[in-house]
Scaffold this motif. Structure first.
Motif, PDB file in Angstrom:
ATOM      1  N   GLY A 240      74.016  55.704  20.006  1.00 27.01           N
ATOM      2  CA  GLY A 240      73.128  56.618  19.300  1.00 27.01           C
ATOM      3  C   GLY A 240      72.588  56.017  18.025  1.00 27.01           C
ATOM      4  N   SER A 241      71.834  56.833  17.278  1.00 20.26           N
ATOM      5  CA  SER A 241      71.181  56.377  16.054  1.00 20.26           C
ATOM      6  C   SER A 241      72.068  56.509  14.826  1.00 20.26           C
ATOM      7  CB  SER A 241      69.883  57.170  15.834  1.00 20.26           C
ATOM      8  OG  SER A 241      68.974  56.945  16.905  1.00 20.26           O
ATOM      9  N   LYS A 242      73.232  57.128  14.978  1.00 14.09           N
ATOM     10  CA  LYS A 242      74.227  57.190  13.913  1.00 14.09           C
ATOM     11  C   LYS A 242      75.591  56.914  14.539  1.00 14.09           C
ATOM     12  CE  LYS A 242      73.997  60.406  10.704  1.00 14.09           C
ATOM     13  NZ  LYS A 242      74.163  61.705   9.993  1.00 14.09           N
ATOM     14  N   ARG A 243      76.260  55.862  14.058  1.00 14.15           N
ATOM     15  CA  ARG A 243      77.527  55.444  14.643  1.00 14.15           C
ATOM     16  C   ARG A 243      78.558  55.240  13.534  1.00 14.15           C
ATOM     17  NH1 ARG A 243      74.899  50.509  18.322  1.00 14.15           N
ATOM     18  NH2 ARG A 243      72.943  51.623  18.800  1.00 14.15           N
ATOM     19  N   THR A 244      79.812  55.109  13.938  1.00 12.29           N
ATOM     20  CA  THR A 244      80.842  54.816  12.955  1.00 12.29           C
ATOM     21  C   THR A 244      80.782  53.342  12.565  1.00 12.29           C
ATOM     22  OG1 THR A 244      82.475  54.353  14.668  1.00 12.29           O
ATOM     23  CG2 THR A 244      82.377  56.614  13.818  1.00 12.29           C
ATOM     24  N   LEU A 245      81.222  53.052  11.354  1.00 10.91           N
ATOM     25  CA  LEU A 245      81.243  51.677  10.876  1.00 10.91           C
ATOM     26  C   LEU A 245      82.201  50.825  11.711  1.00 10.91           C
ATOM     27  CD1 LEU A 245      80.640  49.414   8.860  1.00 10.91           C
ATOM     28  CD2 LEU A 245      82.352  50.420   7.339  1.00 10.91           C
ATOM     29  N   SER A 246      83.332  51.398  12.073  1.00  9.95           N
ATOM     30  CA  SER A 246      84.320  50.624  12.834  1.00  9.95           C
ATOM     31  C   SER A 246      83.768  50.170  14.176  1.00  9.95           C
ATOM     32  CB  SER A 246      85.595  51.444  13.029  1.00  9.95           C
ATOM     33  OG  SER A 246      85.314  52.646  13.727  1.00  9.95           O
ATOM     34  N   SER A 247      82.956  51.008  14.828  1.00 11.63           N
ATOM     35  CA  SER A 247      82.402  50.623  16.121  1.00 11.63           C
ATOM     36  C   SER A 247      81.471  49.422  15.981  1.00 11.63           C
ATOM     37  CB  SER A 247      81.666  51.810  16.765  1.00 11.63           C
ATOM     38  OG  SER A 247      80.483  52.132  16.044  1.00 11.63           O
ATOM     39  N   VAL A 248      80.712  49.380  14.877  1.00  8.76           N
ATOM     40  CA  VAL A 248      79.818  48.243  14.634  1.00  8.76           C
ATOM     41  C   VAL A 248      80.622  46.989  14.306  1.00  8.76           C
ATOM     42  CG1 VAL A 248      78.054  47.344  13.068  1.00  8.76           C
ATOM     43  CG2 VAL A 248      77.855  49.674  13.956  1.00  8.76           C
ATOM     44  N   LEU A 249      81.661  47.137  13.496  1.00  7.70           N
ATOM     45  CA  LEU A 249      82.483  45.975  13.141  1.00  7.70           C
ATOM     46  C   LEU A 249      83.197  45.401  14.361  1.00  7.70           C
ATOM     47  CD1 LEU A 249      84.024  47.103   9.716  1.00  7.70           C
ATOM     48  CD2 LEU A 249      82.079  45.581  10.123  1.00  7.70           C
ATOM     49  N   TYR A 250      83.686  46.270  15.247  1.00  7.90           N
ATOM     50  CA  TYR A 250      84.327  45.786  16.473  1.00  7.90           C
ATOM     51  C   TYR A 250      83.339  45.005  17.335  1.00  7.90           C
ATOM     52  CZ  TYR A 250      88.354  48.772  15.480  1.00  7.90           C
ATOM     53  OH  TYR A 250      89.459  49.346  14.910  1.00  7.90           O
ATOM     54  N   ARG A 251      82.119  45.503  17.365  1.00  8.40           N
ATOM     55  CA  ARG A 251      81.101  44.826  18.167  1.00  8.40           C
ATOM     56  C   ARG A 251      80.777  43.453  17.575  1.00  8.40           C
ATOM     57  NH1 ARG A 251      75.566  47.653  20.407  1.00  8.40           N
ATOM     58  NH2 ARG A 251      74.668  45.795  21.386  1.00  8.40           N
ATOM     59  N   LEU A 252      80.704  43.384  16.234  1.00  5.56           N
ATOM     60  CA  LEU A 252      80.464  42.095  15.592  1.00  5.56           C
ATOM     61  C   LEU A 252      81.643  41.154  15.791  1.00  5.56           C
ATOM     62  CD1 LEU A 252      78.846  43.255  12.213  1.00  5.56           C
ATOM     63  CD2 LEU A 252      77.682  42.339  14.228  1.00  5.56           C
ATOM     64  N   ALA A 253      82.861  41.699  15.739  1.00  8.94           N
ATOM     65  CA  ALA A 253      84.041  40.865  15.941  1.00  8.94           C
ATOM     66  C   ALA A 253      84.058  40.262  17.338  1.00  8.94           C
ATOM     67  CB  ALA A 253      85.305  41.692  15.704  1.00  8.94           C
ATOM     68  N   ALA A 254      83.563  41.039  18.325  1.00 10.71           N
ATOM     69  CA  ALA A 254      83.515  40.521  19.697  1.00 10.71           C
ATOM     70  C   ALA A 254      82.563  39.333  19.819  1.00 10.71           C
ATOM     71  CB  ALA A 254      83.092  41.640  20.651  1.00 10.71           C
ATOM     72  N   LYS A 255      81.623  39.229  18.870  1.00 14.71           N
ATOM     73  CA  LYS A 255      80.688  38.105  18.873  1.00 14.71           C
ATOM     74  C   LYS A 255      81.171  36.944  18.012  1.00 14.71           C
ATOM     75  CE  LYS A 255      76.571  40.964  19.662  1.00 14.71           C
ATOM     76  NZ  LYS A 255      75.223  41.335  19.156  1.00 14.71           N
ATOM     77  N   GLY A 256      82.404  37.049  17.506  1.00 15.94           N
ATOM     78  CA  GLY A 256      82.987  35.968  16.724  1.00 15.94           C
ATOM     79  C   GLY A 256      82.780  36.061  15.232  1.00 15.94           C
ATOM     80  N   VAL A 257      82.277  37.190  14.733  1.00 17.80           N
ATOM     81  CA  VAL A 257      82.054  37.359  13.299  1.00 17.80           C
ATOM     82  C   VAL A 257      83.401  37.559  12.593  1.00 17.80           C
ATOM     83  CG1 VAL A 257      81.029  38.853  11.545  1.00 17.80           C
ATOM     84  CG2 VAL A 257      79.743  38.285  13.609  1.00 17.80           C
ATOM     85  N   ASP A 258      83.564  36.945  11.422  1.00 17.67           N
ATOM     86  CA  ASP A 258      84.775  37.100  10.617  1.00 17.67           C
ATOM     87  C   ASP A 258      84.698  38.442   9.884  1.00 17.67           C
ATOM     88  OD1 ASP A 258      86.963  36.950   9.017  1.00 17.67           O
ATOM     89  OD2 ASP A 258      86.462  35.030   8.087  1.00 17.67           O
ATOM     90  N   ILE A 259      85.253  39.470  10.511  1.00 22.87           N
ATOM     91  CA  ILE A 259      85.157  40.822   9.964  1.00 22.87           C
ATOM     92  C   ILE A 259      85.936  40.953   8.654  1.00 22.87           C
ATOM     93  CG2 ILE A 259      85.669  43.247  10.413  1.00 22.87           C
ATOM     94  CD1 ILE A 259      83.306  42.070  11.926  1.00 22.87           C
ATOM     95  N   LYS A 260      87.059  40.257   8.546  1.00 25.81           N
ATOM     96  CA  LYS A 260      87.833  40.333   7.301  1.00 25.81           C
ATOM     97  C   LYS A 260      87.016  39.834   6.119  1.00 25.81           C
ATOM     98  CE  LYS A 260      92.486  40.019   9.270  1.00 25.81           C
ATOM     99  NZ  LYS A 260      93.762  39.252   9.278  1.00 25.81           N
ATOM    100  N   LYS A 261      86.252  38.780   6.335  1.00 24.83           N
ATOM    101  CA  LYS A 261      85.403  38.254   5.259  1.00 24.83           C
ATOM    102  C   LYS A 261      84.309  39.254   4.891  1.00 24.83           C
ATOM    103  CE  LYS A 261      83.530  34.944   2.628  1.00 24.83           C
ATOM    104  NZ  LYS A 261      82.255  35.566   2.259  1.00 24.83           N
TER     105      LYS A 261
END
Length: 743
Positions: A394-415
């Protein structure tokens, strides 16, 4: 002869009867008040005072075994006790203490006919059982051995919350109060409440003298686009590398010429460069009045006959995209207190998506708001907006869902998360100095008033390289947990939003838990402007005395970041120390401006004048800076030098005094000099006062500089000068009350 122990018990029983009468009267007053309110079932009466040693006496039921020793307690008309009685009554009265709310529970019926109580006498191992008669005497008190204590449950009074001014956050607030099993007063209350929840500003209710309010005075004014830009710009002068997360900004209309000149020079140097800028009105919200430009001539500077106040900023043209859409992060931040500074960040936030695939700005798409602006209030009207019950679509999502998606792409979420925390702490440090000035003006030291806390909404954009950029900070972030939905052509109704409810209810509920007055612990005060905080205040310390109802709640969704990370960010708080000097020399309670006499007193007290910088030069500096700032803030109705003007003057003085040092070291050196002069003068004044036996109260050295009463801390000449200066301004330009401006 009656033993000392039983004479002691006689005195103790008399004290208990007196206590019971007080408790009964207090409870009856509480019941009358609750009947007037006609609320839900009333709260239990307040706790009885608890003495330091709750084991000294225990009130229990009537199960004690009986022996034959009797001790009567008589009324006030009985004969005077003998010598032995006096001695026994005069010692160890402090051994009598009531255990928790058991004393209160029994207090109401303590003197009624036939009511039995048992007493455990400390150090004797005995239990005395007594029964009250109608005349107040206690009869048949028997000692017994080796009978275990019976302790009643400690039932605390529910926390009271005034929600009469809550406005759009009301639904989430009601759910939170219900989950905590606290008591809500939706129509207000004549008696004081523990917490007042305001929807707009500190001034929503003007008659609060105690408790806690969820708004700081001056927060709305401080977080307006212009004041926010000025505060961050000041920090950028001192710490340019640490504050590079805020886009370059120009204040309109005063810096229009500067903006035009700089853009023209950039284009002349490189014809291929054609930057884009975003214009934001000073008091705008929900995307109202925001537009993009590529040339200074496109600025809309006038609204009728008046110049528009606002800022123009560099547009971030390479944002991070998800599903080819631009998005931003709404992060909720709690400022629990200013002194000491305590900051919490919600572990969960919201991400708001544009509803049109992103393209870098061009002359053709500058007006496409659904592509460039992430504001929910704008995109909700797009035909592409998607309301979803899922947290990751949807057009409004939780922050955690976006961070998990970025983490799946190899992004350093802790940083990424670490960078966001640093951005939040640095931003709060930038605005705190001005907030302290507002706070002392509204609630001067020594004046009754509430304490404050506030939830802020940080809007953060992630760039393509994952660097967070601060867009703005909202003093009144929306806490609505429903959204508009068109059920028929032109007909809208509010329907629940699961994503909003999941995030916002948790933030409000856990904010209330942290502010629970029954759980708050005293915190050691820091020294000089809060620069040496104690150890980290653990989250567990806030809720270690949970009630059974609270034990069923989830763990806190708010993470403490300051003073937890004091060591990493404490060095940034230079401007707070300047604000402490400013507040100290204001002199008059409720004042927010420094007059010419007070400014001269500051220079003289800190010994900043010399043969090369005379007092005549001081007056010229004051007039020059004050005149320039009064022109840049035409809505200001108070004469004198405000904090931002004082900071500029302080920077000027530091540059004159320490020419060979970098700017940051110049300011720090001048601060050290001023604070040392004030400390030495305070010590000298103390010695003179003690010799005359007429010492004035002054601030404890462990207290932050400038947060105590300046009339009592400053030397006598300073107090006289401040008073004269205030009367002068009253004659020249009457001071008017500041209006409550909604953001």
């Amino acid at each position: 002869m009656m033993g000392d122990d039983y004479v002691k018990v006689r005195v103790q029983l008399e004290q208990m009867r007196s206590f019971g009468e007080d408790a009964e009267k207090e409870e009856e007053e509480e019941e009358e008040e609750e009947v007037e309110q006609q609320q839900l079932p009333g709260s239990s009466p307040p706790h009885a005072p608890v003495s330091p040693d709750p084991s000294s006496i225990t009130i229990a039921g009537s199960d004690a075994s009986s022996t034959s020793i009797t001790c009567k307690q008589r009324g006030k008309s009985r004969s005077r006790p003998g010598k032995d009685d006096k001695n026994s009554c005069g010692k160890h009265l402090q051994e009598l203490s009531l255990h928790g709310s058991a004393a209160h529970a029994g207090g109401k019926n303590l003197n009624r006919l036939g009511h039995e109580r048992t007493l455990h006498i400390r150090g004797t191992g005995k239990i005395l059982q007594g029964k009250s008669e109608s005349n107040g005497n206690y009869v048949s008190i028997h000692p017994s051995k080796n009978i275990p204590e019976v302790k009643l449950a400690n039932k605390r009074r529910p926390v009271t919350v005034d929600t009469a001014k809550a406005k759009t956050s009301l639904e989430a607030l009601k759910i939170s109060i219900k989950q905590l099993k606290w008591k809500e007063f939706p129509l207000g209350r004549r008696a004081a409440c523990d917490i007042y929840w305001h929807g707009v500003s500190f001034h929503d209710n003007e008659n609060i003298v105690s408790g806690q309010v969820n708004k700081f005075p001056g927060m709305i004014e401080m977080l307006r686009k212009i004041n926010m830009s000025r505060a961050v710009r000041t920090m950028q002068e001192l710490f340019p590398e640490e504050y590079d997360f805020y886009p370059r900004s120009w204040i309109l209309p005063e810096e229009y010429q500067q903006f035009s000149t700089q853009i023209r020079m950039v284009k002349e140097n490189d014809a291929t460069v054609n930057p884009t800028f975003i214009v934001k009105p000073d008091g705008g919200s929900q995307g109202d009045g925001i537009y993009l430009i590529r040339d200074p001539s496109d600025l809309k500077l006038m609204a009728g006959s008046q110049a528009k106040q606002g800022v123009v900023q560099e547009y971030i043209h390479k944002p991070l995209l998800i599903d080819k859409l631009k998005f931003d992060i709404r992060l909720y931040v709690l400022i629990k207190s200013l002194e000491p500074l305590e900051i919490y960040i919600a572990k969960e936030g919201l991400t708001r998506f544009c509803t049109e695939p992103y393209q870098e700005p061009s002359q053709k798409n500058l007006s496409h708001v659904f592509m460039h602006l992430t504001n929910y209030s704008l995109n909700v009207h797009s035909g592409n907006f998607v309301h979803s019950d899922s947290q990751n679509t949807g057009s409004k999502r939780t922050l955690s869902s976006v961070l998990y998606r970025l983490a799946a792409k190899g992004v350093d979420i802790k940083k990424v998360w670490s960078d966001i925390i640093a951005l939040v702490i640095k931003t709060v440090i930038a605005v705190v100095p001005e907030l302290k000035v507002y706070y002392q003006a509204e609630i001067p030291p020594g004046k009754p008033g509430p304490t404050c806390f506030q939830i802020l909404g940080f809007d953060i954009l992630l760039m393509k390289n994952l660097k967070p950029v601060l867009l703005e900070v909202n003093s009144n972030p929306s806490m609505r947990i429903e959204h508009e939905q068109e059920v028929a052509p032109g007909v809208y109704e509010y329907v629940p939003s699961p994503v909003d409810k999941e995030v916002k209810v948790g933030v409000i509920r856990d904010t209330l838990r942290l502010m629970d007055p029954t759980h708050r612990k005293p915190v050691s005060q820091p020294r000089a402007a809060g620069f040496e905080h104690g150890e980290e205040i653990p989250l567990e310390a806030e809720i270690q005395e949970r009630s059974p109802d609270e034990a069923a709640l989830p763990s806190l969704c708010l993470k403490q970041v300051y003073p937890k990370y004091t060591k990493q960010f404490n060095y940034l708080r230079l401007v707070e120390r300047i604000a402490a000097l400013f507040i100290r020399f204001l002199g008059v309670k409720g004042n927010m401006r420094l007059g010419p006499t007070a400014f001269r007193t500051f220079i003289r007290t800190c010994k900043l004048s010399n043969s090369n910088f005379t007092m005549a030069s001081v007056d010229i500096l004051y007039i020059d800076i004050t005149r320039r700032w009064s022109g840049s803030t035409p809505d200001s109705r108070e004469a004198g030098m405000g904090l931002q003007a004082f900071v500029e003057a302080f920077f000027h003085l530091a540059a004159r005094r320490f020419k060979s040092l970098p700017m940051r070291e110049q300011v720090a050196s001048l601060l050290d000099l001023c604070e040392a002069q004030l400390e030495s003068q305070s010590g000298g004044e103390d010695r003179r006062s003690v010799s005359c036996s007429r010492a004035l109260p002054r601030a404890n050295k462990t207290q932050p500089l400038g947060l105590t009463n300046p009339q009592l801390n400053s030397p006598a000449p300073l107090r006289r000068a401040a008073s004269q200066d205030y009367r002068l301004h009253q004659r020249l330009k009457p001071r008017s009350l500041r209006a409550n401006v909604e953001n």
